[in-house]
Enzyme design. Structure first.
Site, mmCIF file in Angstrom:
data_model
loop_
_atom_site.group_PDB
_atom_site.id
_atom_site.type_symbol
_atom_site.label_atom_id
_atom_site.label_comp_id
_atom_site.label_asym_id
_atom_site.label_seq_id
_atom_site.Cartn_x
_atom_site.Cartn_y
_atom_site.Cartn_z
ATOM 1 N N LYS A 11 -60.888 31.163 74.509
ATOM 2 C CA LYS A 11 -61.501 31.981 73.448
ATOM 3 C C LYS A 11 -62.255 31.035 72.512
ATOM 4 O O LYS A 11 -61.796 29.906 72.243
ATOM 5 C CB LYS A 11 -60.391 32.697 72.692
ATOM 6 N N SER B 208 -59.316 40.909 69.429
ATOM 7 C CA SER B 208 -60.528 40.132 69.301
ATOM 8 C C SER B 208 -60.763 39.177 70.475
ATOM 9 O O SER B 208 -61.849 38.595 70.566
ATOM 10 C CB SER B 208 -60.506 39.322 68.007
ATOM 11 N N SER C 237 -54.412 40.779 69.145
ATOM 12 C CA SER C 237 -55.686 40.394 69.752
ATOM 13 C C SER C 237 -55.643 39.856 71.158
ATOM 14 O O SER C 237 -56.693 39.584 71.730
ATOM 15 C CB SER C 237 -56.384 39.364 68.864
#
Lengths: 480, 99, 495
Positions: free
Chosen positions: A79, A154, A178
Site C-alpha cells: 500500500k 482505504s 481498511s
C-alpha cells in the site's frame, strides 16, 4: 482465475522445488499486472526492472545452496503509505506526488529479508481516509468481481492486486477496517493483528493508537506465512508488543469445544446502517459450519457497540489532524507558495495538496482537540473506548472467539456514497470496535450473495492472534 | 458538548493551516456540523469514572540506550526538500515565533 | 529575610515603594550523547543538517523511542533540586506550526510533568521554589539574517531538554543572577548539563510584573532573547523600572500589557516583539506513540546514588574538615572537574594544602593556554598519581621546587605515550645534586677569595650567605640542592 494461481506457500514451494524459478514466476505476475491493471487500477507504480533483478538474484542464491527465506521468490505489493527505499510512497495524495522515502519500513525489510520481491505500490484512499478507494487523488481501484463497484478502502489497490491474482500477497494498513473491509468486499482474506504485533515503523501514520500494518492473501494459510515474517517486537517502535514472531505451528488443531460468541448487536438490523439480508444469510451459514467443526455458538452482547463509530471518528480524526501536521511544505512534499509569509506557504501547500476528505478529518480532529471542546469530545471518546474494550473482555469470558459480518453490505457502486461522508463512516460500524480495543481481527471470504463476496470477521482477545488464525484456517479448510 | 456545537471554521482552518476558499467553507460547514451532531451522541453515554484509554495493550516503558545511530546523509534529505538552499531547508522569510 | 535585605524599588519621582515579582523559566539541555527520541548524536557547532535522521526531520512513518539516559539525567536533576518525582510520567503532543518544528508538534509534558516542587536556597536564606520540571524535545534553528529566505537547520531538533519553572518568588535582579548561578552549579555537579549559555545548553526567559508594596499582583510581561546571566539581570532592572514608570505616568494607555518583549543588549532595553500572534491553542493530548514512563523506587535510588556531592557541601567540607581557606574552597569548586580532581589527589595521598596550591596556582591556569590545548579542566593530562610523584621529588630534594612546574608541563606536552615523570627528570636534567662530597667541593671553591662576605656572615649577617649561594649554583649548573648548600656553607663557616 485467481483460484488456480498459487498462493504464498505454494509459490515458494514451487520455486524451492525447482518447478519454476523466481524469475519465471515474477514474469507471469508482471504479465497479469500489465493485462489487468489498466482496468482495475490496483498499482500506481510497478517496479518491473528492480523486481526482475531481485528475482534473478534469488534464483542464483538458491542455486548456490543458500537457505531460502520463508517468502523466497514471493511477489508482494505494498500500500502506498509504506516506506520503501527506491519506491514512491504517495499515500494517495497530491501532496506526496513522486515522494520516495529515504528509508524502508522495518516490516517491509522483514519481507525483503525473507526473500519476497517488491513488485509495486498500490492505490489507496488519501492518507488512509476512506472506505471505497474513491478518495485517492490518483485513481480508484475497481472490484474484480464487478469493476463498477468499490473494492473498499482505504487499502483498495492492495486488496485488488491479491483478489485479481496479480500477486499472492499484499500489505495494507488497517486503522478502522481498511484491510478487513476491502478483503470482505473483494472475497479474500485480510488480517488486522493485535495492535503492536507488527511494528509501525515506516507506516505513514493516520491514527497512531489504531494503525496496524495488515496483510492480504487468498488464504489464511498464506496470511500465517506472512505473519511469521512480519510479526515480532522491534526496538524502533515503542508500542510494539514485546513478544517474538508468531509461529504457524502454534495454530494447528480442531475447534472441538470452542465457543463461538455471536454479538447480538452486530446482527441487529439498524446497528449503524442495517445488515443486508444476503450478508445475514451467509453469516448464518458460516455459523452452522463452525458448529459442524465441533464448536458451539453462544449469544453475547457488546452494549457499547452502537457508540463505536462516534468514538472511533473522534479519536481517529484527532490523531490524524496531529499526524498530518508535519505536511507543511518545509522538508518534503509538493510546496505551493502564496504571498510572502511562512504561514501562507503552509496553508497553500496543505490546501492544494489535501483532498476534501482529508480536510474534513483534519478540521474535525482540530475541533475535538481544541480548547473548550477537548474534554467533552476527545477525552470522553477515550473513555467510551475503554468501555468498548471492557465489553470485549467480558464477552471473551464466555467464548474463545467472536464472529460477526465484516461489513453490513456487499460492495456498493462507485459514487453511491461518495457524496455523503457520514454514510461512508457509518458503514465501518462492524470493523472499528476491534481497532479501538486493539484486538486481532480476521476477515475471510464466506460466500456470495448476488454474485458479490461476503466477508466474515473473526475476533479474538488481545494478543490471541494465533487463536483467531486457527479458527479461520479451520473454517477455510472445511469450505475448501 | 451541545446538540449543535458551534464551529468557528475560520479559526479551525487557521489552527490547521488550511486556506479554505469561500466555496469550500460553504460546503464544509454543513458537512462538519452534520458529522459532529452525529458524533455528539457520545455525550449521553454513562461513564462513571472510567479512565481514558489512550492506546491498546499493556504499556511497557520501552526505551533505548544512549548509543549513537547513523544520521541520514544531508544530501538525501535536502534532495527531497522543496526548496533547499546551500545546506539548509528554506522557507519564506519570517520574523520568528509561529509560522 | 535579614533587615539589610530590602528588595523594594523606591521611585525617585514619587517616593513610592514598588516590588518586582519575578519568575524564571529555564531550559537546560541534558548531557546525553544522542537526542531524546532518536539515535542522532548531537554536537554543538556541527555542519548544518548533518545530525538528523528520519525521526527528527519528521519523515512520514518515523516513530519516537525514549532515550533511557535522558530520563535518568532528568530524574537526577529533579533529585538534585529536591523536587518530588512522579511515579508515572507521560508525554504529550503540543501543536503549533513553525518552520523549525518538523512534526508540527513538540513532544513535551503537559498536565503530568515528571517533577513538582523543589527549589534553590539563596545565600540570604530566601528560598526560590520550583513549580515544576518537565522533559521536552528541542526545536531546530531558524536563521533569519542570511539572505532573502529564512533558513532552517534541524541539527538541534530533538535534543533533550528539561524546562524548570520557578514560582514568582524572585524579587530582584541580583536574586535572579544568584538563582541562575546556583542552578547552573547544581546541575553541573549533578552531571546533568553543561549549562553553557553560549552553546545554547541553557536558555532562560523571564516573567516579570511590579506592584506597589502591599498591593495585589499586576500584569506580567515575558522577556526573551536573554543570552547571559548578566543580561538577564540587566533586563530585569530595566523592565522593572519601565513598568514602574509606566504605572506612575497614570496614563492607562501606557500601562504594561501582557506580552512578550525582546531584550536588546546594545541599548539595554526591552521592546515589544514585532508581529501580533493570535492566541495559541496547543491542543495537547497524550502522545500515543510513547507508552507511559514508570519511575519506580529502584530507579530513583540509582539516580540518587549517581548524584555527586553538591558544590556547597564540598566547600563546607574543605573549609571545616581540611582547613582550607574560603578562597581556596571557592576556586577548587568553581567547576566540578577541578573539585573531583582535588579529591582524587587527596585519595592519592597528596596533602590537601599542597593539592589546593598546585591546582589553584598552576593547573587551573592551564585551561585555555594555546600550547597545551585544553578546552576544559576535565581534559587535564596529569593524573593525581603523577602530581604526587612530582611533589615527592620536590619534598625529597631530588628536584628543586621550581622545577616542579617545568616537569609537569613537560609531562603534559609529552602526551599519553610519551616519557613518564622519572624519564623526564633525567631528560631535562632536573635531578638535583645531593652528593655531599661534590657539594662540599663546590662550596669550598666558592669560599675562596670571599673573606669579606665570610667576615660579614660570622659577624651576624645571616643574609650574607645568599651571596655565596649564587656561585655554587652557577658552578653546579643550577642543580645543586639549595638547602643542602646552605647547610654545608654554614657548617664550613662555623667550623
Amino acid at each position: 482465475m485467481s483460484a488456480t494461481l498459487p498462493g504464498v506457500e505454494d509459490t515458494r514451494a514451487r520455486i524451492v522445488a525447482g518447478t519454476t524459478s523466481a524469475e519465471a514466476n515474477l514474469r507471469e505476475c508482471l504479465e497479469r499486472i500489465a493485462a489487468l491493471n489498466p482496468k482495475l487500477q490496483a498499482f500506481h507504480s510497478v517496479a518491473a526492472q528492480s523486481s526482475l533483478a531481485r528475482a534473478t538474484e534469488l534464483d542464483a542464491l538458491l542455486k548456490s545452496g543458500a537457505q531460502p527465506g520463508a517468502l523466497h521468490g514471493v511477489p508482494v505489493a505494498l500500500k502506498s503509505n509504506l516506506c520503501a527505499s527506491g519506491h514512491e510512497t504517495n499515500c494517495g495524495s497530491r501532496l506526496l506526488a513522486g515522494w520516495q522515502a529515504p528509508y524502508t519500513a522495518r516490516a517491509v525489510e522483514r519481507l525483503l529479508d525473507a526473500g519476497a520481491i517488491l513488485v509495486g505500490m498500490t492505490h489507496m484512499d488519501e492518507f488512509g481516509f476512506g472506505s471505497s478507494g474513491e478518495n485517492s487523488a490518483y485513481a480508484t481501484a475497481r472490484n474484480p468481481h464487478d469493476p463498477e463497484r468499490t473494492a473498499g478502502g482505504s487499502s483498495s489497490g492492495s486488496a485488488v492486486a491479491v483478489a485479481s491474482g496479480m500477486v499472492p500477497l499484499a500489505l495494507g494498513s488497517d486503522t478502522g477496517g481498511s484491510v478487513r473491509q476491502p478483503a470482505a468486499l473483494c472475497g479474500i482474506a485480510g488480517f488486522k493483528p493485535s495492535y503492536g504485533r507488527i511494528p509501525r515503523h515506516g507506516l505513514v501514520a493516520f491514527g497512531s493508537s489504531l494503525d496496524c500494518i495488515s496483510p492480504f492473501a487468498r488464504s489464511v494459510t498464506d496470511l500465517e506465512c506472512a505473519m511469521e515474517v512480519l510479526s515480532g517486537h522491534d526496538a524502533l517502535d515503542a508500542t510494539s508488543i514485546e513478544e517474538p514472531p508468531l509461529l504457524r505451528i502454534a495454530s494447528e488443531g480442531a475447534l472441538d469445544g470452542w465457543r463461538i460468541g455471536v454479538p447480538r448487536e452486530c446482527f441487529e438490523a439498524g446497528a449503524g446502517s442495517g445488515l443486508d439480508e444476503g450478508v445475514r444469510t451467509a453469516l448464518e451459514a458460516a455459523l452452522r459450519c463452525f458448529e459442524q467443526l465441533g464448536a458451539q455458538c453462544v449469544e453475547v452482547s457488546l452494549p457499547h457497540l452502537r457508540h463505536a463509530i462516534a468514538t472511533y471518528y473522534i479519536i481517529a480524526c484527532a490523531e490524524a489532524s496531529s499526524n498530518l501536521a508535519r505536511f507543511d511544505g518545509v522538508r518534503y512534499g509538493v510546496r505551493h507558495t502564496a504571498g510572502s509569509s511562512l504561514a501562507a506557504m503552509m496553508s497553500a501547500t496543505r490546501e492544494r495538496g489535501f483532498g476534501a476528505e482529508v480536510k474534513r478529518r483534519v478540521l474535525l480532529g482540530t475541533f475535538v482537540l481544541s480548547a473548550g471542546y477537548h474534554e467533552a469530545w476527545y477525552q470522553r471518546a477515550q473513555r467510551v473506548r475503554a468501555r468498548i474494550a471492557q465489553d470485549f473482555e467480558q464477552a471473551f469470558e464466555q467464548c474463545e472467539v467472536l464472529v460477526t459480518p465484516t461489513t453490513p453490505s456487499t460492495a456498493f457502486r462507485l459514487g453511491e456514497k461518495s457524496s455523503d461522508p457520514l454514510a461512508m463512516y457509518l458503514s465501518d460500524v462492524l470493523t472499528v470496535p476491534a481497532s479501538l480495543a486493539g484486538i486481532p481481527a480476521l476477515s475471510i471470504d464466506c460466500g456470495r450473495t448476488q454474485g458479490l463476496p461476503v466477508g466474515m470477521q473473526i475476533l479474538g482477545p488481545a494478543r490471541a492472534d494465533t487463536r483467531v488464525l486457527r479458527a479461520g484456517r479451520a473454517f477455510e479448510r472445511k469450505n475448501a | 458538548m451541545s446538540a449543535q456545537p458551534a464551529i468557528d471554521l475560520i479559526r479551525l482552518a487557521e489552527l490547521a493551516r488550511l486556506s479554505l476558499s469561500a466555496e469550500e467553507q460553504a460546503a464544509l460547514l454543513p458537512q462538519l456540523e452534520r458529522i459532529l451532531a452525529q458524533l455528539a451522541e457520545l455525550e449521553a453515554v454513562p461513564l462513571d469514572d472510567t479512565p481514558a484509554m489512550v492506546r491498546a495493550g499493556a504499556a511497557s516503558g520501552i526505551a533505548r540506550a544512549d548509543e549513537p545511530q547513523p544520521s541520514l546523509p544531508r544530501e538525501a534529505l535536502l534532495a527531497r526538500a522543496p526548496k533547499p538552499e546551500d545546506d539548509f531547508y528554506s522557507v519564506p522569510k519570517t520574523v520568528g515565533g509561529e509560522g | 529575610m535579614s533587615a539589610a535585605h530590602d528588595p523594594a524599588l523606591v521611585s525617585p519621582r514619587t517616593g513610592r515603594r514598588w516590588l518586582a515579582v519575578i519568575g524564571l523559566e529555564t531550559h537546560v539541555q541534558l548531557k546525553t550523547r544522542t537526542k531524546l527520541f532518536c539515535g542522532c548524536e548531537y554536537r554543538f557547532g556541527a555542519e548544518p543538517n548533518t545530525l538528523t535522521c528520519a525521526l527528527c526531520t519528521a519523515q512520514p512513518g518515523a516513530l519516537p523511542v525514549l532515550n533511557r539516559e535522558a530520563l535518568a539525567l532528568a530524574v537526577r536533576a529533579g533529585l538534585a533540586l529536591g523536587a518530588d518525582i512522579a511515579p508515572l510520567s507521560k508525554f504529550d503532543r503540543k501543536h503549533y506550526f513553525y518552520c523549525d518544528l518538523p512534526k508540527g508538534y513538540q513532544i513535551s509534558q503537559y498536565d503530568q510533568p515528571y517533577c513538582k516542587g523543589g527549589g534553590i536556597a539563596l545565600a540570604s536564606g530566601r528560598f526560590i521554589r520550583l513549580e515544576r520540571i518537565h522533559m521536552e524535545e528541542d526545536a531546530g534553528k531558524a536563521i533569519h539574517d542570511r539572505g532573502a529566505s529564512t533558513l532552517v537547520d534541524l541539527n538541534r531538533a530533538g535534543v533533550p531538554l528539561i524546562e524548570m519553572v520557578t514560582q514568582a518568588d524572585i524579587q530582584t535582579a541580583a536574586e535572579a543572577f544568584e538563582y541562575l548561578t546556583l542552578l547552573k552549579e547544581r546541575l553541573q555537579y549533578a552531571g546533568v548539563s553543561d549549562c553553557d549559555m553560549e552553546k545554547g545548553s541553557l536558555r532562560c526567559d523571564v516573567n516579570i510584573s511590579v506592584r506597589p508594596a502591599g498591593e495585589a499582583w499586576r500584569t506580567k510581561v515575558e522577556i526573551k532573547n536573554l543570552n547571559s546571566f548578566r543580561f538577564i539581570a540587566a533586563a530585569i532592572e530595566h523592565e522593572a523600572w519601565r513598568q514602574i514608570e509606566a504605572y506612575e505616568s497614570e496614563d492607562p494607555a501606557q500601562y504594561p500589557v501582557q506580552e512578550t518583549r525582546l531584550y536588546d543588549p546594545e541599548r539595554n532595553q526591552t521592546r515589544t516583539m514585532r508581529g501580533k500572534e493570535s492566541a495559541r491553542d496547543y491542543r495537547y493530548f497524550p502522545d500515543p506513540d510513547l507508552p507511559p514512563v514508570v519511575l519506580d523506587a529502584s530507579f530513583l535510588e540509582r539516580e540518587r546514588s549517581n548524584l555527586s556531592e553538591p558544590a556547597d557541601s564540598r566547600r563546607a567540607r574543605y573549609r571545616e574538615q581540611l582547613g582550607l581557606s574560603p578562597a581556596d574552597a571557592a576556586e577548587l569548586t568553581s567547576e566540578r572537574a577541578a573539585s573531583d580532581y582535588f579529591e582524587a589527589c587527596l585519595r592519592a595521598g597528596i596533602d590537601a594544602r599542597d593539592a589546593s596550591s598546585w591546582i589553584r596556582n598552576e593547573l587551573l591556569g592551564w585551561v585555555g593556554e594555546p600550547e597545551l590545548g585544553l578546552r576544559d579542566f576535565a581534559q587535564l593530562p596529569i593524573s593525581p598519581r603523577e602530581l604526587s610523584e612530582v611533589l615527592e621529588l620536590i619534598r625529597s630534594g631530588r628536584i628543586a621546587s621550581n622545577a616542579g612546574r617545568k616537569l609537569l608541563r613537560a609531562r603534559a606536552l609529552a602526551g599519553p605515550d610519551g616519557p613518564g615523570i622519572a624519564a623526564l627528570v633525567a631528560q631535562l636534567g632536573l635531578e638535583q645534586v645531593q652528593d655531599d662530597a661534590q657539594l662540599e667541593e663546590w662550596c669550598r671553591a666558592a669560599l675562596i677569595g670571599k673573606e669579606k662576605i665570610i667576615a660579614d656572615y660570622r659577624s651576624g649577617k645571616e643574609a650574607a650567605l645568599n651571596a655565596l649561594l649564587g656561585p655554587v649554583m652557577k658552578q653546579s649548573g643550577g642543580r645543586a640542592a639549595p638547602e643542602k648548600v646552605r647547610e654545608i656553607l654554614k657548617r664550613l663557616l662555623s667550623g
